[in-house]
Structure formats: C-alpha cells, structure tokens
Design a protein around this motif. Structure first.
Motif, short mmCIF file in Angstrom:
data_model
loop_
_atom_site.label_atom_id
_atom_site.label_comp_id
_atom_site.label_asym_id
_atom_site.label_seq_id
_atom_site.Cartn_x
_atom_site.Cartn_y
_atom_site.Cartn_z
N ALA A 1 0.84 -1.21 0.00
CA ALA A 1 0.00 0.00 0.00
C ALA A 1 0.87 1.26 0.00
N TYR A 2 1.97 1.22 0.76
CA TYR A 2 2.90 2.36 0.74
C TYR A 2 3.51 2.58 -0.64
N LEU A 3 3.80 1.48 -1.35
CA LEU A 3 4.33 1.61 -2.71
C LEU A 3 3.34 2.32 -3.61
N LYS A 4 2.07 2.04 -3.42
CA LYS A 4 1.04 2.64 -4.27
C LYS A 4 0.94 4.14 -4.07
N ILE A 5 1.23 4.62 -2.86
CA ILE A 5 1.18 6.07 -2.63
C ILE A 5 2.58 6.69 -2.66
N LYS A 6 3.55 5.91 -3.16
CA LYS A 6 4.92 6.37 -3.39
C LYS A 6 5.66 6.74 -2.10
N SER A 7 5.31 6.09 -1.01
CA SER A 7 6.05 6.26 0.24
C SER A 7 7.08 5.14 0.31
N TYR A 8 8.15 5.31 -0.45
CA TYR A 8 9.09 4.21 -0.68
C TYR A 8 9.91 3.86 0.55
N GLN A 9 10.28 4.85 1.36
CA GLN A 9 11.07 4.55 2.55
C GLN A 9 10.25 3.74 3.55
N GLU A 10 8.98 4.12 3.72
CA GLU A 10 8.11 3.36 4.63
C GLU A 10 7.90 1.93 4.10
N ALA A 11 7.80 1.80 2.78
CA ALA A 11 7.64 0.46 2.19
C ALA A 11 8.87 -0.39 2.45
N GLU A 12 10.06 0.20 2.28
CA GLU A 12 11.29 -0.55 2.55
C GLU A 12 11.35 -0.99 4.01
N ASN A 13 11.00 -0.09 4.92
CA ASN A 13 11.04 -0.42 6.35
C ASN A 13 10.09 -1.57 6.68
N ASP A 14 8.87 -1.53 6.11
CA ASP A 14 7.90 -2.59 6.40
C ASP A 14 8.36 -3.94 5.85
N CYS A 15 8.96 -3.94 4.67
CA CYS A 15 9.47 -5.19 4.11
C CYS A 15 10.58 -5.77 4.98
N THR A 16 11.42 -4.89 5.51
CA THR A 16 12.49 -5.35 6.40
C THR A 16 11.89 -5.98 7.66
N GLU A 17 10.84 -5.36 8.20
CA GLU A 17 10.17 -5.93 9.38
C GLU A 17 9.56 -7.29 9.05
N ALA A 18 8.98 -7.40 7.86
CA ALA A 18 8.39 -8.67 7.44
C ALA A 18 9.45 -9.76 7.37
N LEU A 19 10.63 -9.41 6.83
CA LEU A 19 11.71 -10.39 6.69
C LEU A 19 12.34 -10.73 8.04
N ASN A 20 12.26 -9.83 8.99
CA ASN A 20 12.73 -10.16 10.34
C ASN A 20 11.85 -11.24 10.97
#
Length: 430
Positions: free
Chosen positions: A122-141
C-alpha cells in the motif's frame, strides 16, 4: 472409594425435591395475579417497598445480559485477522490510506510478516518508498524466506536509488523461486539498471582522469625530456641557426629543404614518443587509482561490518566480500557462534556451510576454541543432517582434507582432539 448413599438419604432428597415443586406451584398464581389484562406486569405497593417484583427483576436481568453480551461478543472486539482482511478490501478498492490504517491496526494487535508486506504494498502505491522498505524489512525479520517481502523491497529500493541493494533482493527472491517469471523479470531489470549505473560512474571517472593527463601533457610538452625550440625557415635562410637545435644538437647549415624535412621528421617522432609515453602513464595511473580505490573500499567494508540477523543478511554480506577471505573472517568474528542456529534457521545452504568451514580452517587456527565453537554450532542449525546427506563428492573431499590437514593434524591442541573427532563424524567424514 465413593460413598454409596443410604436409603434414608435418598428419601430425604426426594422429599426436599417434592417440597420445592409444591412451593413453586403456590407462587405461580400470585405472579399471575400481577399480570393485567393488557399482558403487562402490574407492580404492587408491597413490591415497591421491597424493591422487588417481577418487573424489577426482568429489567435488571436485561441490563446485566446486555452488558455481558457487549463484553463477550467477538464482533465488538477488534481482531488482527479481520483488520487485515478489511485492509485487503480497501486495497482492492484503491483506498490505499484506509488500507494502511487497517494493516496498522492488525500489526498492533498481532504483527505478522503478511501484514507488514501488505502495508508495504500500500505504501508503494502512494509512493512512500522509505516506509515500504522499512515494512518489508520488518516482514523479513519475522520470516526471512517470504518472497513477496524481498520483491516489494527490491521495488522500493529501486525507487530510492539503492540499486545494489535492489539487485541483492531480486537475486535472493529468484533463488527462492527460480521459475517465477515475474521475479525473473524483476531481477533482469534490476541487474540491467545496476550495471548501467556502474558503467556510467566508471566512464565519468575515466574521462576525468584522461582530461587531467591531457592538461599535464600540454603544459610539460618536451622532446626526449628537453624543451623544443621551433626553428623557422626564415632563421635558417638568414643564417641564424647557430642556436637552433633539435634534440639538443645544432642544426648543420645545409639546404633549406633538407633542414625543414629533418625538423618536421624530428617533431613527428617526438609527438609519437610523447603519445606512447602519455598512454603508458595513463594506464599506469588508472591501475593505481583502481588499486587504491579497491584498498579503500576494503578498509571501509571492514569498518562497516555489522552482525547479520538473518540468513539473507549473512549471505548478502558474505557474497559481497567473496573476493577477500580476510573480510569474510572479520564478518564471521562479528557473529557469536551460539547465534548461528537462530540466524540461519532452516535457510543454510551447502556452499555457504563449506565456505564457513574453509574460512574457519584458514583464519582461526590460532583460536582453536573459537574454531571449535563455530563447528559445533553449525551442527545445531536446523536441517544440518539433511545438508550433510546432500554433500557432493567434491564438497565432502574438501571437508575431509580440512579435517586431516588442519583440525586433526599433529599440531592440534590435545584438549580438542576428542571433540574434533566427534565433530568429524557429525560432518559425515568417517
């Protein structure tokens, strides 16, 4: 042993039950008297004095039942799964901010890799790329083999200009699902962008270096190390050639045509030699610059080594310094051996395992206690026995050679001989 009730006790219980039924029959007519013809319950003055009666009891019961149901009803309480599903519905409707709110509530109630990855999308869709990267990192943790998190983080990092990290994520995702066409396409695009960026940087650096040497060559132009003095035809005609020299030798008074030809030929030879010399100097300089840059990069890499928290982080760091075993040893030393099972979980591969053992054998010979600790904790990683069964003959031969030449040689400390011998059997090297 349970006590068997006597006949007298049974008779008493029966009498008590009958008396209760009689009392209930007597009370029913009284209750019916308080019901009016309209069907409503009539409260007497005596009931009001006592603060009781059928009406009061019914009203109290309804209130209690309502409060109880308000607390016990599952629908009235927030639920992580339902919030996530609601977020999915908002996402389908392209209401991305509302979806983010739902995913956030789901994460607050019960954080999962799926919820983090969905919010990242959802963050990618609104172009909030830093927040998207952070969430993906949390998912991979939470799940270091969740392919969607790698793919979405690669997209976020591409938009953030982190092309190397983008390529690493896409490469690891493709390794997890090598037949996924979408992942293959993403990897190809990431690789193309990264290589193009590297070529651009190298081209700019080389162009700057060439321009620098061209300026130096113009200012220090010489013939065989000595400055040239242009000799004009008029000087030769007027006999003023006593001081005219080419390559440090006086020009003999010969014909004008001959002198002009010799001067031109000498200048051509000088230009050719200067061109070759500058080219050699340029090549040497570029090599020196590249060597110094590589040395600085290694020093910086050693300073920036951080302990990896997952198999993905370890593998990316390990492969990034694959050309320098000393840096790989530094990375290993940054990892407490006891944390290896938690880091790798079930994601350790045979090539990485063999590389670690080789590194330990090469650089930890003087620290046998640390070497043994690494070898022991590797055997505690999930699916270690399966990995040993999957060893190729080449890998098995490499490990056996290391055990014979390093771990079990005559120089091995006596106190570790028995431990290393047991480990040898665990590594299936009997």
């Amino acid at each position: 042993m349970a006590r068997v009730p006597t006949k007298h006790g049974r008779d008493q219980a029966l009498d008590w039950e009958l008396s209760l039924k009689d009392k209930d029959k007597k009370m029913r007519p009284q209750a019916s008297d308080k019901v009016s013809s309209s069907g409503k319950t009539r409260v007497t003055g005596e009931d009001r004095k006592r603060g009781s009666g059928p009406y009061d009891y019914a009203r109290s019961y309804d209130a209690i039942n309502s409060i109880s149901s308000s607390f016990s009803s599952d629908d009235s309480l927030p639920d992580a799964a339902s919030e996530k599903e609601l977020g999915n519905e908002y996402f389908k409707q392209k209401k991305f901010k509302e979806a983010i709110d739902c995913y956030s509530r789901s994460i607050a109630l019960s954080p999962t890799a799926v919820a983090f990855a969905n919010r990242a999308m959802a963050y990618l869709k609104i172009k909030s790329y830093q927040e998207a990267e952070n969430d993906c990192t949390e998912a991979l943790n939470l799940d270091d083999r969740y392919i969607k998190a790698y793919s979405r983080r690669a997209t976020a990092r591409k938009e953030l200009g982190k092309l190397k990290e983008c390529l690493e994520d896409a490469e690891f995702a493709m390794r997890l699902e090598p037949h996924n066409q979408e992942i293959k396409k993403q990897y190809s695009e990431a690789k193309s962008l990264y290589e193009k960026n590297i070529l651009q940087k190298a081209s700019v650096a080389l162009e700057n270096t060439v321009q620098k040497f061209q300026k130096v060559g113009k200012s220090d132009a010489k013939v065989n190390g000595q400055g040239t003095h242009p000799v004009s035809v008029q000087e030769i005609q007027e006999g003023r050639t006593s001081d005219a020299k080419v390559n440090g030798h006086p020009i003999q008074p010969v014909s004008i045509a001959t002198q002009s030809t010799e001067i031109a030929a000498a200048q051509d030879r000088s230009k050719q030699r200067n061109h070759v010399t500058r080219k050699q100097e340029l090549q040497t300089s570029v090599q020196e610059i590249a060597s110094r840059a590589a040395s600085r990069a290694k020093i910086e890499a050693a300073k920036n080594i951080t302990p990896p928290k997952s198999a993905y982080q370890f593998e990316v760091s390990w492969r990034g310094i694959s050309g320098d075993p000393a840096l790989q040893a530094s990375l290993l030393k940054a990892v407490p051996p006891s944390e290896l099972p938690q880091i790798f979980k079930n994601a350790l591969t045979v090539p990485i395992l063999v590389d670690i053992v080789k590194c330990v054998a090469t650089f930890f010979g003087e620290e046998m206690d640390l070497a043994v600790s690494f070898l022991e904790n590797l055997t505690k990683v999930s699916r270690f026995d399966v990995l040993m069964m999957c060893l190729t003959s080449t890998y098995r031969a490499d490990l056996a050679k290391l055990w014979d030449e390093v771990f079990c040689n005559e120089a091995a400390p006596v106190e570790y001989v028995e431990i290393l011998d047991k480990l040898r059997s665990k590594y299936c090297l009997k």
